[in-house]
Structures are given as C-alpha cells and as structure tokens.
Design a protein around this motif. Structure first.
Motif, PDB file in Angstrom:
ATOM      1  N   GLU A  62       0.805  -1.218   0.000  1.00 54.05           N
ATOM      2  CA  GLU A  62       0.000   0.000   0.000  1.00 54.05           C
ATOM      3  C   GLU A  62       0.844   1.276   0.000  1.00 54.05           C
ATOM      4  OE1 GLU A  62      -4.054  -0.050   2.092  1.00 54.05           O
ATOM      5  OE2 GLU A  62      -2.808  -1.324   3.367  1.00 54.05           O
ATOM      6  N   GLY A  63       2.125   1.162   0.256  1.00 52.44           N
ATOM      7  CA  GLY A  63       2.989   2.339   0.258  1.00 52.44           C
ATOM      8  C   GLY A  63       2.659   3.280   1.399  1.00 52.44           C
ATOM      9  N   LEU A  64       2.679   4.572   1.125  1.00 54.02           N
ATOM     10  CA  LEU A  64       2.417   5.580   2.153  1.00 54.02           C
ATOM     11  C   LEU A  64       0.918   5.667   2.413  1.00 54.02           C
ATOM     12  CD1 LEU A  64       3.759   7.808   3.919  1.00 54.02           C
ATOM     13  CD2 LEU A  64       3.155   9.406   2.075  1.00 54.02           C
ATOM     14  N   LEU A  65       0.549   5.548   3.669  1.00 60.02           N
ATOM     15  CA  LEU A  65      -0.860   5.562   4.052  1.00 60.02           C
ATOM     16  C   LEU A  65      -1.252   6.928   4.626  1.00 60.02           C
ATOM     17  CD1 LEU A  65      -0.953   2.086   5.842  1.00 60.02           C
ATOM     18  CD2 LEU A  65      -1.777   2.628   3.538  1.00 60.02           C
ATOM     19  N   PRO A  66      -2.469   7.387   4.386  1.00 61.37           N
ATOM     20  CA  PRO A  66      -2.931   8.677   4.922  1.00 61.37           C
ATOM     21  C   PRO A  66      -3.388   8.527   6.368  1.00 61.37           C
ATOM     22  CG  PRO A  66      -4.657   7.710   3.580  1.00 61.37           C
ATOM     23  CD  PRO A  66      -3.473   6.775   3.484  1.00 61.37           C
ATOM     24  N   LEU A  94       6.649   9.311 -12.157  1.00 61.77           N
ATOM     25  CA  LEU A  94       6.573  10.532 -11.346  1.00 61.77           C
ATOM     26  C   LEU A  94       5.420  11.419 -11.787  1.00 61.77           C
ATOM     27  CD1 LEU A  94       7.735  12.443  -9.187  1.00 61.77           C
ATOM     28  CD2 LEU A  94       9.240  13.369 -10.971  1.00 61.77           C
ATOM     29  N   GLY A  95       5.253  11.593 -13.080  1.00 61.01           N
ATOM     30  CA  GLY A  95       4.202  12.474 -13.571  1.00 61.01           C
ATOM     31  C   GLY A  95       4.421  13.905 -13.087  1.00 61.01           C
ATOM     32  N   ASP A  96       3.362  14.531 -12.595  1.00 62.14           N
ATOM     33  CA  ASP A  96       3.445  15.913 -12.128  1.00 62.14           C
ATOM     34  C   ASP A  96       3.579  16.033 -10.615  1.00 62.14           C
ATOM     35  OD1 ASP A  96       3.161  16.905 -14.740  1.00 62.14           O
ATOM     36  OD2 ASP A  96       0.978  16.792 -14.614  1.00 62.14           O
ATOM     37  N   ASN A  97       3.767  14.912  -9.934  1.00 62.21           N
ATOM     38  CA  ASN A  97       3.857  14.954  -8.476  1.00 62.21           C
ATOM     39  C   ASN A  97       5.256  15.354  -8.013  1.00 62.21           C
ATOM     40  OD1 ASN A  97       1.197  14.272  -7.803  1.00 62.21           O
ATOM     41  ND2 ASN A  97       1.603  12.099  -8.127  1.00 62.21           N
ATOM     42  N   PRO A  98       5.365  15.936  -6.821  1.00 66.09           N
ATOM     43  CA  PRO A  98       6.673  16.339  -6.299  1.00 66.09           C
ATOM     44  C   PRO A  98       7.416  15.235  -5.564  1.00 66.09           C
ATOM     45  CG  PRO A  98       4.965  17.063  -4.806  1.00 66.09           C
ATOM     46  CD  PRO A  98       4.262  16.408  -5.966  1.00 66.09           C
ATOM     47  N   ALA A  99       6.753  14.093  -5.361  1.00 71.96           N
ATOM     48  CA  ALA A  99       7.373  13.006  -4.603  1.00 71.96           C
ATOM     49  C   ALA A  99       7.165  11.673  -5.309  1.00 71.96           C
ATOM     50  CB  ALA A  99       6.790  12.943  -3.193  1.00 71.96           C
ATOM     51  N   LEU A 100       8.182  10.822  -5.210  1.00 74.91           N
ATOM     52  CA  LEU A 100       8.142   9.503  -5.840  1.00 74.91           C
ATOM     53  C   LEU A 100       8.657   8.475  -4.840  1.00 74.91           C
ATOM     54  CD1 LEU A 100       7.798   7.814  -8.509  1.00 74.91           C
ATOM     55  CD2 LEU A 100      10.228   8.279  -8.942  1.00 74.91           C
ATOM     56  N   ILE A 101       7.870   7.446  -4.617  1.00 71.95           N
ATOM     57  CA  ILE A 101       8.342   6.319  -3.815  1.00 71.95           C
ATOM     58  C   ILE A 101       8.799   5.231  -4.777  1.00 71.95           C
ATOM     59  CG2 ILE A 101       7.673   4.491  -2.217  1.00 71.95           C
ATOM     60  CD1 ILE A 101       5.903   6.470  -0.785  1.00 71.95           C
ATOM     61  N   LEU A 102      10.086   4.943  -4.740  1.00 69.62           N
ATOM     62  CA  LEU A 102      10.680   3.898  -5.566  1.00 69.62           C
ATOM     63  C   LEU A 102      10.484   2.580  -4.821  1.00 69.62           C
ATOM     64  CD1 LEU A 102      13.796   6.064  -6.163  1.00 69.62           C
ATOM     65  CD2 LEU A 102      12.330   5.309  -8.036  1.00 69.62           C
ATOM     66  N   ARG A 103       9.581   1.755  -5.294  1.00 65.71           N
ATOM     67  CA  ARG A 103       9.196   0.561  -4.563  1.00 65.71           C
ATOM     68  C   ARG A 103      10.404  -0.334  -4.269  1.00 65.71           C
ATOM     69  NH1 ARG A 103       3.816   0.108  -3.958  1.00 65.71           N
ATOM     70  NH2 ARG A 103       2.389   1.092  -5.463  1.00 65.71           N
ATOM     71  N   ASN A 104      10.439  -0.833  -3.007  1.00 61.74           N
ATOM     72  CA  ASN A 104      11.525  -1.711  -2.546  1.00 61.74           C
ATOM     73  C   ASN A 104      12.889  -1.045  -2.658  1.00 61.74           C
ATOM     74  OD1 ASN A 104       9.454  -3.483  -4.427  1.00 61.74           O
ATOM     75  ND2 ASN A 104       9.776  -4.399  -2.407  1.00 61.74           N
ATOM     76  N   HIS A 105      12.920   0.269  -2.626  1.00 67.83           N
ATOM     77  CA  HIS A 105      14.165   1.001  -2.908  1.00 67.83           C
ATOM     78  C   HIS A 105      14.336   2.227  -2.007  1.00 67.83           C
ATOM     79  CE1 HIS A 105      16.769   3.008  -6.309  1.00 67.83           C
ATOM     80  NE2 HIS A 105      17.295   3.173  -5.103  1.00 67.83           N
ATOM     81  N   GLY A 106      13.432   3.210  -2.082  1.00 72.23           N
ATOM     82  CA  GLY A 106      13.618   4.408  -1.288  1.00 72.23           C
ATOM     83  C   GLY A 106      12.709   5.544  -1.713  1.00 72.23           C
ATOM     84  N   LEU A 107      13.093   6.760  -1.327  1.00 71.58           N
ATOM     85  CA  LEU A 107      12.269   7.947  -1.538  1.00 71.58           C
ATOM     86  C   LEU A 107      12.958   8.934  -2.468  1.00 71.58           C
ATOM     87  CD1 LEU A 107      11.274   8.663   2.189  1.00 71.58           C
ATOM     88  CD2 LEU A 107      10.124   7.159   0.544  1.00 71.58           C
ATOM     89  N   LEU A 108      12.159   9.736  -3.145  1.00 66.42           N
ATOM     90  CA  LEU A 108      12.685  10.801  -4.003  1.00 66.42           C
ATOM     91  C   LEU A 108      11.723  11.979  -3.957  1.00 66.42           C
ATOM     92  CD1 LEU A 108      14.334  10.568  -7.453  1.00 66.42           C
ATOM     93  CD2 LEU A 108      12.342  12.058  -7.201  1.00 66.42           C
ATOM     94  N   THR A 109      12.282  13.179  -3.827  1.00 72.51           N
ATOM     95  CA  THR A 109      11.466  14.387  -3.893  1.00 72.51           C
ATOM     96  C   THR A 109      12.115  15.396  -4.834  1.00 72.51           C
ATOM     97  OG1 THR A 109      12.556  15.417  -1.970  1.00 72.51           O
ATOM     98  CG2 THR A 109      10.558  14.123  -1.554  1.00 72.51           C
ATOM     99  N   THR A 110      11.284  16.278  -5.370  1.00 71.72           N
ATOM    100  CA  THR A 110      11.758  17.312  -6.274  1.00 71.72           C
ATOM    101  C   THR A 110      11.281  18.668  -5.786  1.00 71.72           C
ATOM    102  OG1 THR A 110       9.804  17.359  -7.711  1.00 71.72           O
ATOM    103  CG2 THR A 110      11.457  15.665  -8.168  1.00 71.72           C
ATOM    104  N   GLY A 111      11.810  19.718  -6.417  1.00 69.41           N
ATOM    105  CA  GLY A 111      11.365  21.064  -6.086  1.00 69.41           C
ATOM    106  C   GLY A 111      11.950  22.075  -7.037  1.00 69.41           C
ATOM    107  N   ALA A 112      11.319  23.228  -7.106  1.00 73.01           N
ATOM    108  CA  ALA A 112      11.837  24.326  -7.908  1.00 73.01           C
ATOM    109  C   ALA A 112      12.955  25.051  -7.178  1.00 73.01           C
ATOM    110  CB  ALA A 112      10.707  25.296  -8.247  1.00 73.01           C
ATOM    111  N   SER A 113      13.100  24.775  -5.884  1.00 73.02           N
ATOM    112  CA  SER A 113      14.132  25.399  -5.059  1.00 73.02           C
ATOM    113  C   SER A 113      14.644  24.377  -4.058  1.00 73.02           C
ATOM    114  CB  SER A 113      13.568  26.607  -4.306  1.00 73.02           C
ATOM    115  OG  SER A 113      12.574  26.190  -3.375  1.00 73.02           O
TER     116      SER A 113
END
Length: 249
Positions: free
Chosen positions: A119-123, A157-176
């Motif tokens: 389920e990945g990240l849960l709300p 990733l699409g247009d989202n600022p965060a990507l969970i790489l399954r069985n691997h780790g986390l990635l985030t992006t930003g304009a700054s």
C-alpha cells in the motif's frame, strides 16, 4: 572550485546544495556515500551539481560539489570522482521537468520500509496528508544502471513532487532547495510515523477521502501562499549555522 570563477547564481546554488547535504546528514537521512541530492546550474543548460563520490554528506562543501552534464560526466576541472550510475534517476527527471531543478533521493530505514509495503504511504495522520494525491510510485527494476529505465521513472513521477521507488527508497523534487528539502523532510517524517504506528499492532483509524483532500489543500495554502516554506528553510539554515558554517567553503 573557487567562487571567483563562477557566477553569483551558481555559487548560491552551491551554498544551498551543500546546506541540503549537511542538513540531511544532521537529520540522519544519509546512506554513507551513496544516494544524491542534485541541482541544476542556473543559466547553464544541461549542467548540474552533485556530490563528489566517496565523500560523506557531513563533509560536503559548496566548492567540493562537482559540475556534470546530463550523462553524469564532469564538465569542470574537479579532481573528485562522480558516480554516473547514481545520477541515472536524477538525470531522467532533470532532463524532462523544468520545475524539478532540485532532486533528492534517499535510502533511509523508514523510507525503504514503507517503499516495501504493497500500500505504500498511508494517509494515517496530519503530516502524511500533505502528500495525499501528490506522491507517485515506480516499480523496482533492479539497481538503477539501465538508462532505458529513465523514461519509465519520468512517466511514474508524472506531475507529483514526490516519488516512492518501490523496494528502494524515496525521491522528492522542487523548484528550489527549500521546496525539495521540505518535501523530503516531511515525506521521511511520514514514513517514520507510519512505521511506528503499524509496529504497535493495534487497529488503525482511517481518515475519509474528504478530510484527506481538505487537509492537502490547507497545506498547499500554508506553504505556497502564507510563506511557511521560506520560514522553514530559514529555520533549517539557522540550525546549520549553529552547528558550523564550514559548508560554505
């Protein structure tokens, strides 16, 4: 590389990137010498800054950062090694998303744990809700050495600022630097809280989709309209200065 040989914009990017590395080390988001935080060089098409391979993140300084091209090859006279394979994920996003000027990738204990859940990240709580509908997933394909995977990473990733790489780790992006680091700081915190919550072995109280949508809208207003992002980044930098300013070298 001395500051006198580059533009003011590049030097500021170097200062901000070095700050991100030191802050990530302080908050225990490192994986020894592996994973990366990268930034586009302002006004230099196709050029990026990355950590010198083999350095601990606690050691990174503004002048030690290496300038590379989209293939991870050095374009400056730095004597430091770089890890082109480690830039595979970053290069995919940098090359296709103009808004992703800054990218951070981690292999933290909590982040990898959550990435390994179906389920990945849960709300589950207020902190996690800022990523409601704003985090993507990419299926594991092995160590990121295959350049063909870059297109699939971008599509995931699409247009989202965060990507969970399954069985691997986390990635985030930003304009700054501030936006990227804010995204990772709270994505990591969300994963830590989720691991703690599920470890209690008790029934989990779920939140309605309506509440989730409402809270993520509230976060967007606070960060982008009320100026909280700038306040947070300033607080991070004050913390860093209290620990020492040698990252500015």
């Amino acid at each position: 590389m001395p500051a006198s040989t580059m533009s003011d914009a590049e030097w500021q990017a170097r200062l901000d990137l070095a700050a991100c590395y030191r802050l990530a080390a302080h908050y225990r988001m490192t994986d020894l010498i592996y994973t990366h935080i990268t930034a586009r060089v302002p006004d230099e098409e196709g050029h990026f800054l990355i950590n010198p391979y083999g350095w601990r993140w606690e050691e990174i300084t503004a002048s030690s950062l290496v300038k590379i091209d989209v293939n991870g090859q050095k374009v400056d006279d730095s004597a430091a090694r770089v890890n082109p394979a480690g830039f595979t994920i970053h290069s995919a996003i940098h090359a296709t998303s103009h808004s992703a000027s800054w990218i951070m990738h981690t292999h933290t204990r909590a982040g990898v744990a959550v990435s390994s859940l179906e389920e990945g990240l849960l709300p589950l709580n207020q902190i996690a809700l800022q990523f409601h509908g704003r985090v993507s997933y990419h299926d594991y394909e092995g160590i990121a050495l295959d350049l063909d995977e870059r297109e699939r990473i971008v599509a995931s990733l699409g247009d989202n600022p965060a990507l969970i790489l399954r069985n691997h780790g986390l990635l985030t992006t930003g304009a700054s630097a501030a936006e990227m680091f804010n995204n990772m700081f709270y994505l990591e915190r969300s994963c830590e809280i989720q691991v703690a919550t599920l470890s209690m072995g008790q029934p989990v109280r779920r939140l309605s989709p309506e509440i989730c949508a409402h809270v993520v809208a509230q976060y967007d207003m606070a960060i982008h309209e009320d100026g909280d992002l700038a306040l947070e980044w300033d607080s991070h930098l004050r913390l860093l200065e209290s620990l020492g300013s040698d990252y500015r070298r």
